[in-house]
Design a protein around this motif. Structure first.
Motif, mmCIF file in Angstrom:
data_model
loop_
_atom_site.group_PDB
_atom_site.id
_atom_site.type_symbol
_atom_site.label_atom_id
_atom_site.label_comp_id
_atom_site.label_asym_id
_atom_site.label_seq_id
_atom_site.Cartn_x
_atom_site.Cartn_y
_atom_site.Cartn_z
ATOM 1 N N UNK A 128 0.736 -1.242 0.079
ATOM 2 C CA UNK A 128 -0.026 -0.078 0.012
ATOM 3 C C UNK A 128 0.845 1.140 -0.172
ATOM 4 N N UNK A 129 2.006 1.125 0.657
ATOM 5 C CA UNK A 129 2.911 2.606 0.798
ATOM 6 C C UNK A 129 4.180 2.170 -0.159
ATOM 7 N N UNK A 130 4.769 3.129 -0.725
ATOM 8 C CA UNK A 130 5.903 3.216 -1.235
ATOM 9 C C UNK A 130 6.713 4.363 -0.889
ATOM 10 N N UNK A 131 8.020 3.975 -0.527
ATOM 11 C CA UNK A 131 9.048 4.982 -0.015
ATOM 12 C C UNK A 131 10.011 5.228 -1.250
ATOM 13 N N UNK A 132 10.410 6.583 -1.567
ATOM 14 C CA UNK A 132 11.372 6.665 -2.468
ATOM 15 C C UNK A 132 12.257 8.008 -1.813
ATOM 16 N N UNK A 133 13.514 7.844 -2.540
ATOM 17 C CA UNK A 133 14.512 8.766 -2.011
ATOM 18 C C UNK A 133 15.032 9.724 -3.163
ATOM 19 N N UNK A 134 14.933 10.897 -2.903
ATOM 20 C CA UNK A 134 15.654 11.872 -3.824
ATOM 21 C C UNK A 134 16.855 12.425 -3.263
ATOM 22 N N UNK A 135 18.147 11.627 -3.733
ATOM 23 C CA UNK A 135 19.347 11.949 -3.183
ATOM 24 C C UNK A 135 19.827 13.269 -3.604
ATOM 25 N N UNK A 136 19.515 14.006 -4.303
ATOM 26 C CA UNK A 136 19.852 15.150 -4.788
ATOM 27 C C UNK A 136 19.583 16.149 -3.700
#
Length: 119
Positions: free
Chosen positions: A70-78
């Motif tokens: 149901x949940x999704x984690x994402x990373x914007x390294x910049x």
């Protein structure tokens, strides 16, 4: 020191979606783990429940059982910013959501953002 600022909490109807963000600043470096935990608002002594974490180098993720699918984690390294896309929300998801970062074995926490799922 690392500072974390969460945003995106609020009121959402059952079945709805919400996106949380957490921006890190300070001396975070390039190798860290960031993630989300939550705690029921009526019990600040409860153990914080793991929602999702992500590693900055490998991109590996780990989800808590109630977040999977149901949940999704994402990373914007910049920007050293993580996002948590939540869908299919129900009343059990009502909680204070906390962002954390583990940097060189030191743990930092944000102030938390309230998510309320109610019709």
């Amino acid at each position: 020191q690392v500072q974390l600022v969460e945003s995106g909490g609020g009121l959402v109807r059952p079945g709805g979606s919400l996106r949380l963000s957490c921006a890190a600043s300070g001396n975070i470096g390039s190798d860290y783990v960031m993630g989300w935990y939550r705690q029921p608002p009526e019990n600040q002594r409860a153990v914080r429940e793991l929602i999702a974490i992500i590693h900055s180098v490998s991109g590996n993720t780990n989800y808590g059982d109630r977040a999977k699918g149901r949940f999704t984690i994402a990373l914007d390294k910049t920007k050293a910013t993580i996002h948590l896309q939540m869908s299919g929300l129900n009343s059990d998801d009502t909680a204070v959501y906390y962002c954390d970062a583990v940097v060189r074995n030191e743990v930092f926490w944000g102030q938390g953002t309230q998510v309320t799922v109610s019709s």
